[in-house]
Enzyme design. Structure first.
Site, PDB file in Angstrom:
ATOM      1  N   LYS A   1     -10.084  -4.348  11.568  1.00  9.28           N
ATOM      2  CA  LYS A   1      -8.709  -4.174  12.002  1.00  9.28           C
ATOM      3  C   LYS A   1      -8.603  -5.279  13.419  1.00  9.28           C
ATOM      4  O   LYS A   1      -7.355  -5.747  13.422  1.00  9.28           O
ATOM      5  CB  LYS A   1      -8.431  -2.840  12.779  1.00  9.28           C
TER       6      LYS A   1
ATOM      7  N   SER B   1      -4.161  -0.844  14.427  1.00  5.36           N
ATOM      8  CA  SER B   1      -4.970   0.582  14.912  1.00  5.36           C
ATOM      9  C   SER B   1      -5.044   0.232  16.203  1.00  5.36           C
ATOM     10  O   SER B   1      -5.495  -0.960  16.868  1.00  5.36           O
ATOM     11  CB  SER B   1      -6.200   0.423  13.949  1.00  5.36           C
TER      12      SER B   1
ATOM     13  N   LEU C   1      -4.158  -7.175  -2.917  1.00  6.64           N
ATOM     14  CA  LEU C   1      -4.340  -7.621  -1.671  1.00  6.64           C
ATOM     15  C   LEU C   1      -5.389  -9.014  -1.354  1.00  6.64           C
ATOM     16  O   LEU C   1      -4.972  -9.949  -0.733  1.00  6.64           O
ATOM     17  CB  LEU C   1      -5.010  -6.642  -0.712  1.00  6.64           C
TER      18      LEU C   1
ATOM     19  N   ALA D   1       2.029   5.272   4.638  1.00  9.99           N
ATOM     20  CA  ALA D   1       3.088   4.699   3.966  1.00  9.99           C
ATOM     21  C   ALA D   1       3.974   5.376   2.993  1.00  9.99           C
ATOM     22  O   ALA D   1       5.114   5.170   2.828  1.00  9.99           O
ATOM     23  CB  ALA D   1       2.319   3.442   2.739  1.00  9.99           C
TER      24      ALA D   1
ATOM     25  N   ARG E   1     -14.186   1.099  30.965  1.00  7.41           N
ATOM     26  CA  ARG E   1     -14.015  -0.367  31.348  1.00  7.41           C
ATOM     27  C   ARG E   1     -12.822  -0.989  31.380  1.00  7.41           C
ATOM     28  O   ARG E   1     -12.806  -2.447  31.852  1.00  7.41           O
ATOM     29  CB  ARG E   1     -15.298  -1.160  30.111  1.00  7.41           C
TER      30      ARG E   1
ATOM     31  N   GLY F   1      -0.251   5.035   0.158  1.00  6.27           N
ATOM     32  CA  GLY F   1      -1.120   5.559   1.025  1.00  6.27           C
ATOM     33  C   GLY F   1      -0.621   6.572   2.032  1.00  6.27           C
ATOM     34  O   GLY F   1       0.543   7.021   2.118  1.00  6.27           O
TER      35      GLY F   1
ATOM     36  N   GLY G   1       0.852  -1.160  -0.079  1.00  7.20           N
ATOM     37  CA  GLY G   1      -0.122  -0.016  -0.008  1.00  7.20           C
ATOM     38  C   GLY G   1       1.166   1.312   0.041  1.00  7.20           C
ATOM     39  O   GLY G   1       0.491   2.164   0.700  1.00  7.20           O
ATOM     40  N   ALA G   2       1.925   1.300  -0.871  1.00  6.47           N
ATOM     41  CA  ALA G   2       2.870   2.274  -0.784  1.00  6.47           C
ATOM     42  C   ALA G   2       2.703   3.587  -1.137  1.00  6.47           C
ATOM     43  O   ALA G   2       3.070   4.587  -0.684  1.00  6.47           O
ATOM     44  CB  ALA G   2       4.116   2.164  -1.713  1.00  6.47           C
TER      45      ALA G   2
END
Length: 351
Positions: A169, A130, A67, A19, A143, A16, A13-14
């Site tokens: 994620k 994340s 992907l 990235a 919590r 991004g 994902g360069a």
């Protein structure tokens, strides 16, 4: 930290948001970067990376990857010592969560890490996870033990029907650890950022962060912003965390990478000093009951989300990133000003 230049590294994902800055750091350190992208022929999308490489001691090669395709990363990964898996969609507004979020995140992670396990040269894999893999809503902080999120916590409240991004994620990171634990070729390190802010290197960033900040300058939040609890971190700091995760000898495990415990209103208010006279940046709190009533109609957010996040304090412990990765964090104000100015320069808010 010794950044080895003996072997190339792979960045998925360069093009991004995160990235791009990671690739920049790698190139400036003299590393050969194998940049995995959807289309190496899309010159406009690659231009900023080529421009950086032309001025840096490192070099860059582009590889076409998918992907969802098993074995797609084999060629790009050949000879690489470190794999940085940053490719994963960050968007909230989706029609088909499984197709748009779950499949790319989960299947993509599986394909990349299975290729890493089969590639003799790979000794470390860094996955961009994340804080969403740790929590769903700000109320989850209360919590948590001591009221603070730590790396020991996993998200147990997201689902395909509620906060599917957070669910994606969580599934992806769990898959990464499952694959890593079943082999002994590479060490896995994960970076768990909160909301990423700051300037992009590309001219057309698509991160959800820019949609949020756009509302602070286009009049959407003119009447006020909710105190929606969240954490934020500068994109350049996230890139630095990845670099440390890839090359610090003792880096291992999960790392919360978050510079500031804050809320949406405070995020907007840091823009007042520099931009408040020219743009309708939020100055006051939007009452929770107003957001609860109007949210589903005006912005498509559920009342459950409002209940669990507005006027709810968000807290996370970033001490491990400081001790294990050597992280220091930019001021939130500087990050937001850099990001907002870039958007102004790009004409996002019009004349």
């Amino acid at each position: 930290m010794d950044v080895s230049t003996d072997r190339p590294v792979l960045v998925t994902g360069a093009t991004g948001y995160v990235a791009g800055w990671l690739v920049k750091d790698l190139l400036e350190a003299g590393v050969t970067v194998h940049a995995a992208v959807r289309d190496p022929r899309a010159a406009a999308k690659l231009e900023h990376l080529v421009r950086i490489a032309d001025k840096a001691p490192g070099s860059i090669r582009f590889f076409e990857t998918d992907l969802l395709q098993p074995g797609s990363y084999t060629e790009a990964m050949a000879g690489c010592s470190v794999v940085f898996h940053t490719a994963s969609p960050f968007t909230i507004s989706v029609r088909d969560p499984r197709r748009e979020l779950i499949d790319p995140a989960l299947t993509g992670t599986r394909n990349v890490l299975e290729s890493a396990a089969a590639t003799a040269s790979v000794t470390r894999v860094v996955v961009t996870s994340s804080c969403a893999a740790i929590y769903t809503d700000a109320i989850d902080c209360a919590r948590a033990p001591g009221g603070v999120l730590t790396e020991d916590i996993w998200n147990t409240t997201a689902s395909l029907s509620y906060q599917p991004y957070s669910y994606s994620k969580t599934l992806a990171e769990k898959e990464a650890w499952k694959i890593a634990d079943a082999q002994d070729r590479f060490r896995l390190v994960t970076i768990n950022p909160s909301l990423v802010i700051g300037p992009a290197l590309s001219d057309a960033p698509t991160s959800e962060s820019f949609r949020i900040v756009r509302q602070m300058g286009d009049g959407t939040l003119r009447q006020g912003a909710p105190k929606l609890g969240l954490g934020v971190v500068d994109v350049r700091d996230v890139a630095s965390a990845h670099l440390a995760a890839g090359f610090r000898e003792d880096a291992e495990g999960r790392h919360i990478v978050s510079g500031h415990n804050t809320n949406l209103l405070e995020l907007g208010k840091v823009l007042i000093e520099k931009y408040g006279s020219r743009y309708p940046v939020p100055r006051k709190s939007l009452p929770k009951w107003v957001v609860w009533l109007a949210g589903p109609v005006m912005s498509g957010i559920s009342r459950k989300f409002v209940t669990n996040n507005v006027d709810v304090t968000w807290r996370a412990d970033n001490s491990r990133s400081k001790s294990a990765l050597g992280m220091t964090y930019r001021p939130m104000k500087a990050s937001m000003e850099d990001m907002f100015q870039q958007m102004i320069d790009a004409g996002v808010f019009g004349k």
